[in-house]
Scaffold this motif. Structure first.
Motif, PDB file in Angstrom:
ATOM      1  N   ASP A 118     -31.026   7.715  49.859  1.00 30.93           N
ATOM      2  CA  ASP A 118     -31.466   8.055  48.538  1.00 30.93           C
ATOM      3  C   ASP A 118     -29.586   8.136  47.244  1.00 30.93           C
ATOM      4  O   ASP A 118     -30.025   8.097  46.198  1.00 30.93           O
ATOM      5  N   SER A 119     -28.529   8.727  49.295  1.00 33.26           N
ATOM      6  CA  SER A 119     -27.697   9.307  47.968  1.00 33.26           C
ATOM      7  C   SER A 119     -26.428   8.924  48.519  1.00 33.26           C
ATOM      8  O   SER A 119     -26.242   9.513  50.140  1.00 33.26           O
TER       9      SER A 119
ATOM     10  N   TYR B 164     -25.243  14.506  46.556  1.00 31.39           N
ATOM     11  CA  TYR B 164     -25.959  13.832  46.744  1.00 31.39           C
ATOM     12  C   TYR B 164     -26.226  13.255  44.967  1.00 31.39           C
ATOM     13  O   TYR B 164     -27.022  13.251  44.291  1.00 31.39           O
ATOM     14  N   GLU B 165     -25.065  11.724  45.138  1.00 33.20           N
ATOM     15  CA  GLU B 165     -24.511  11.068  43.741  1.00 33.20           C
ATOM     16  C   GLU B 165     -25.941  10.224  44.479  1.00 33.20           C
ATOM     17  O   GLU B 165     -25.909   9.327  45.617  1.00 33.20           O
ATOM     18  N   LYS B 166     -26.474   9.845  43.281  1.00 42.01           N
ATOM     19  CA  LYS B 166     -27.617   8.962  43.822  1.00 42.01           C
ATOM     20  C   LYS B 166     -27.374   7.677  43.509  1.00 42.01           C
ATOM     21  O   LYS B 166     -26.245   6.816  42.617  1.00 42.01           O
TER      22      LYS B 166
ATOM     23  N   ASP C  20     -28.723   4.903  42.928  1.00 41.77           N
ATOM     24  CA  ASP C  20     -28.731   3.739  41.997  1.00 41.77           C
ATOM     25  C   ASP C  20     -28.585   4.554  40.546  1.00 41.77           C
ATOM     26  O   ASP C  20     -28.478   3.489  39.653  1.00 41.77           O
ATOM     27  N   ASP C  21     -27.461   4.680  40.705  1.00 46.39           N
ATOM     28  CA  ASP C  21     -26.821   5.841  39.549  1.00 46.39           C
ATOM     29  C   ASP C  21     -24.971   4.681  39.239  1.00 46.39           C
ATOM     30  O   ASP C  21     -24.437   4.955  40.696  1.00 46.39           O
TER      31      ASP C  21
ATOM     32  N   GLU D 184     -32.638   1.904  46.892  1.00 48.65           N
ATOM     33  CA  GLU D 184     -32.693   2.939  48.121  1.00 48.65           C
ATOM     34  C   GLU D 184     -33.545   2.887  49.039  1.00 48.65           C
ATOM     35  O   GLU D 184     -34.201   1.160  49.194  1.00 48.65           O
TER      36      GLU D 184
ATOM     37  N   ARG E  15     -32.035  20.939  43.576  1.00 52.03           N
ATOM     38  CA  ARG E  15     -33.068  19.887  43.210  1.00 52.03           C
ATOM     39  C   ARG E  15     -34.611  20.892  43.218  1.00 52.03           C
ATOM     40  O   ARG E  15     -35.135  20.410  42.754  1.00 52.03           O
TER      41      ARG E  15
END
Lengths: 543, 366
Positions: free
Chosen positions: A199-200, A204-206, A208-209, A229, A400
């Motif tokens: 997912d990243s 840790y940038e996603k 889906d961003d 993801e 997180r």
């Protein structure tokens, strides 16, 4: 755990803690050097509280040992919080200033008075009350946990509960406090930081961003980054059977030994249409492969490991790899080249200095040159930043497990749920699993080091004196363990480390590995399997 | 401010501070064999002596508290001679044939030849060059070769696969006992022996971490794997332990591109000189004959050796084929939580940027 699940504080904080609260961590075995610091803190007057079903070595030093039943963590922590709220012992000012969601938390935990939870947890109510009072008086408390918290179907809820407790006590954001997972593998932190997660991206940038995707498309000079993801390991394995996954690449791990429910895992791996491995040794997993690449090992390549306190450490090369074995980064780079992509970085230093560190905001200020002179804990946002031993001061958003957003944390009211498989008439014991001191993971390293096999060379099952007596066997007798998934015959060790009704095993050796028995039921959020609890039957003599 | 005088120099001290600590803070070196951060010394080595200049008395700096106006000499002839006598006494009780290990028979004082016959004495003393006793002997002009040896505790314990305990060289400083208590193991205690004692280890409690090795100032406790390897041309390389998430910093002792020993430095975070059994002794898996040394391709159910080009081309073409037929999400990868971060970076980049899928995970979940 949840991606960046690193320690909020540092090992040097251990001596600053007035109370050390250890939940589900057999650290004298799994993190032996950290345990020595805990011992020193106890010598210097810190209180030590151990919450564990087993009477581990650590309990010898402890002021209190709460011997909870396997899988009852949420109920126990809720009952501690129940006392803190009912007796007005929690840090009201801290909670008002920093946390939201207190009303919901209160409503939930008030349903967990210690007298009622005793039947779930097995911990006497008066012990819970004493602990709550101790935690209120003796602050700050440093909470440390390991896989005893996370390897449950309620693993994420267990972590939230730890965070709730520390928030309620005002122990987050202070030296000598915090929520501190001791991570298992030497570079699990670095692998997470590097984006080896479905997912990243690195840092840790996603995925889906869209902003993150644009950033990495530019960095990697591609246009095809997917915005959803990817598969997690259990789904990958399952996918091999359903043909959703046709080609599988396993780098330096041995899921055929270390994943739960080995019969299922082997079934999946043998369904793979095409499988590739990088490794330093032949393992059970490489047997399933079509192509095996020989890798450079530790000390045969330059690079970094990042430890559980977010400290980026150098690993240095002292000898060439054997035969024609090559570094793993080189193997991936060669494959990319043969699939049409040319990558500039031609050593680990280039990868770090020119790609990973500039791309990850928490690593921006870390270069190999700085690591020659300094020991740095991320976040290190710029070249002059000294590193961050304590999270939640200026950098709340990077951690997180507890989400501080706009400077406030949020309690998560959590209800207890039992383990996926609980003992019944047919399978009346609980099997819990973990690590032993002399071996590491699938033992491909330790079993090939001279001397460690002299100290331990096979799987053993620990069982309580009461239960062994009832069956009529003793230490070194071979007993049969059977779960709904498999059966093994293994040497017994009778010890009062384990409570009545429970047996305990490790997973280092292929033969008689506990993963022939373990349950692959997993936490719905993290997909971490319930290694710590399943139902098992004992037969003696073996049938 | 309160002061004592050391060697004609005014030195500050604090409440309940021993003369030894006061001197140490001021950078004045008083030799001891049991000094160390982990030492609970009760002046057992007897070397930490000094002269009270006003009275001419010799006093123990380890046990005497500093008091206002004391005038102390740590370098007077009297102190030097007394230390020398003490060192001769220590030498005479153990198998300290370090300077005579290669001398012909006629040239050795009584006891030196017998010492050579002991187990582990066929090679040079493993502490040669680093031994605190040897250094002090040199500094105090101790006639080591001429001291008759009467070995008080000729006892060897080889039960640990990693740590040899040769009490014939033990000087009974108690540092191994102290350090084992300090780290919470409590596996080492005193064992009476012919009117004296030597340390003994409860092997069931011992975790073979080897912290006692680092504490031993002489060659009584040593690393079996490093035994007999000459220390010439050894370089030290700092690196990170390949086991567990603590991230202990190791000092690799490297000779001819091979690790011969692992230690840790007390001032380096996060482990501050401490290691466990795996970190200290588990380094040599890389030299195992079982290592994979060449690419392998499976044919008819059996692996055969292949060149890099053949194996890499095969994998790349297979990935392209699968992607064309079933899409990029039909390929999945599991990265490694034990290898370096940069390897994981490149693997996820291969999957995301080149193959075009987010199907990349590692065992962070367990």
């Amino acid at each position: 755990m949840l991606g960046s699940g690193a320690m909020s504080n540092s090992f040097e904080d251990i001596e600053k803690a007035k109370t050390i609260l250890v939940i589900g961590s057999n650290m004298t075995v799994a993190h032996p050097v950290v345990a020595t610091f805990v011992h020193n803190a106890v010598q210097n007057g810190s209180k030590l509280v151990v919450i564990d079903p087993r009477a581990t070595k650590l309990t010898e030093w402890a002021d209190m040992h709460l011997r909870l039943k396997v899988g009852s963590d949420v109920a126990l922590i809720n009952s501690i919080m129940n006392v803190l709220i009912a007796e007005g012992l929690y840090d009201k000012q801290y909670v008002e200033q920093w946390a939201d969601g207190f009303a919901e938390l209160k409503e939930t935990v008030l349903r967990y008075p210690p007298e009622d939870t005793e039947k779930i947890t097995g911990v006497p109510a008066e012990q819970v009350v004493s602990l709550a009072r101790l935690l209120a008086q003796s602050k700050p408390a440093m909470l440390m946990y390991t896989l005893g918290i996370t390897e449950h179907t309620s693993g994420v809820h267990n972590v939230f509960s730890c965070a709730n407790l520390q928030l309620l006590l005002g122990n987050i954001g202070v030296p000598g406090g915090g929520v501190n997972p001791l991570r298992g593998q030497n570079n699990v932190q670095g692998a997470c930081d590097a984006g080896a997660l479905p997912d990243s991206f690195p840092g840790y940038e996603k995925v889906d961003d869209p902003v993150a995707r644009r950033k990495f498309q530019k960095a990697w000079n591609v246009s095809n980054l997917l915005g959803y993801e990817g598969l997690r390991l259990p789904a990958m394995l399952e996918g091999l059977k359903t043909k959703k996954v046709r080609a599988f690449y396993v780098f330096g791990e041995d899921p055929a030994t270390t994943e739960p429910d080995m019969h299922h895992v082997h079934d999946c791996l043998s369904s793979a249409e095409f499988m590739v491995c990088n490794d330093i040794f032949p393992t059970k997993t490489t047997e399933f492969a079509d192509v095996v690449f020989p890798s450079a090992a530790w000390s045969e390549d330059d690079g970094t490991f990042t430890n559980t306190e977010r400290r980026v450490n150098r690993v240095r090369k002292v000898s060439p790899p054997p035969g024609v074995a090559r570094p793993n980064w080189w193997i991936f780079r060669e494959l990319a080249k043969r699939m049409g992509d040319t990558w500039a970085s031609s050593c680990a230093k280039d990868i770090w200095d020119n790609e990973m560190a500039p791309q990850c905001s928490m690593l921006n200020g870390i270069t190999y040159d700085r690591l020659e002179k300094e020991s740095l804990q991320w976040p290190v946002p710029h070249a002059l930043h000294p590193g961050t031993p304590h999270l939640f001061k200026d950098t709340a958003h990077l951690y997180r497990d507890v989400r501080f957003t706009q400077g406030r944390a949020h309690f998560k009211a959590i209800d207890w749920t039992p383990s996926a498989e609980i003992p019944d008439e047919q399978y009346p014991f609980v099997l819990s699993t973990g690590r032993r001191l002399y071996h590491y993971n699938c033992s491909s390293q330790t079993a090939n080091a001279v001397g460690l096999n002299d100290l331990l060379s096979e799987e053993i099952v620990d069982i309580s004196p009461e239960d062994a007596k009832r069956f009529g066997f003793g230490t070194d007798d071979m007993i049969q363990l059977t779960t709904r998934r498999g059966s093994i015959t293994v040497r017994a060790k009778v010890t009062d480390e384990v409570p009545k009704g429970m047996v305990w095993m490790a997973f280092h050796f292929y033969k008689n590995n506990s993963n022939w028995l373990t349950n692959s039921a997993a936490d719905p959020i993290s997909d971490t399997a319930e290694y710590k609890s399943c139902a098992v039957r004992i037969d003696y003599p073996a049938v | 401010m309160r002061h004592v005088i050391f060697n004609n120099k005014k030195v500050e001290f604090t409440e309940n501070q021993t003369l030894l600590d006061t001197a140490s803070v001021a950078g004045i070196n008083i030799p001891t064999l049991c000094q160390g951060d982990t030492c609970y010394c009760s002046s057992s080595c007897g070397l930490g002596i000094a002269e009270n200049v006003d009275t001419g008395e010799l006093i123990s700096t380890c046990t005497t508290l500093a008091t206002e106006g004391m005038n102390i000499s740590t370098e007077s002839t009297k102190v030097f001679e007394a230390r020398r006598e003490k060192l001769i006494s220590i030498f005479s009780k153990g198998a300290h044939n370090c300077f005579t290990a290669r001398l012909p028979e006629g040239k050795c004082a009584p006891g030196h030849l017998e010492a050579r016959e002991l187990e582990w004495h066929e090679q040079e003393c493993p502490a040669k060059g680093t031994c605190t006793l040897q250094k002090l002997a040199g500094k105090h002009k101790v006639p080591v070769m001429d001291i008759p040896l009467k070995i008080e505790t000729p006892v060897v314990d080889n039960r640990s696969p990693f740590i040899a305990r040769d009490y014939s060289r033990c000087i009974k400083c108690g540092q191994c006992i102290s350090v084992c208590q300090d780290i919470g193991q409590n596996a080492i205690s005193r064992c009476s022996y012919n009117g004296t004692w030597h340390p003994t280890v409860d092997i069931e409690k011992c975790t073979h971490c080897g912290q006692c090795l680092e504490a031993c100032p002489v060659g009584a406790l040593f690393d079996k794997k490093a035994f007999g390897i000459a220390k010439k041309k050894v370089t030290k390389v700092q690196t990170t332990c390949p086991y567990c998430g603590t991230g202990c910093q190791l000092q690799l002792h490297v000779k001819d591109e091979k690790i011969i020993k692992v230690t840790a430095d007390e001032d380096v975070a996060p482990n501050m000189g401490r290691l466990c059994v795996k970190g200290r002794f588990g380094y040599d898996f890389i030299y195992s004959e079982n290592r994979l040394k060449t690419p392998l391709i499976k044919e008819d159910g059996k692996f055969r050796e292949a060149s890099w080009d053949e194996a890499l081309d095969l994998v790349a073409s297979k990935f392209i084929e699968v992607r064309e037929e079933y899409g990029p999400d039909a390929i999945a990868g599991l990265s490694c939580a034990r290898s370096i971060t940069e390897d994981s970076y490149n693997m996820q980049k291969l999957f995301r940027a080149t193959i075009g899928t987010n199907n990349i995970d590692h065992c962070a979940r367990t």
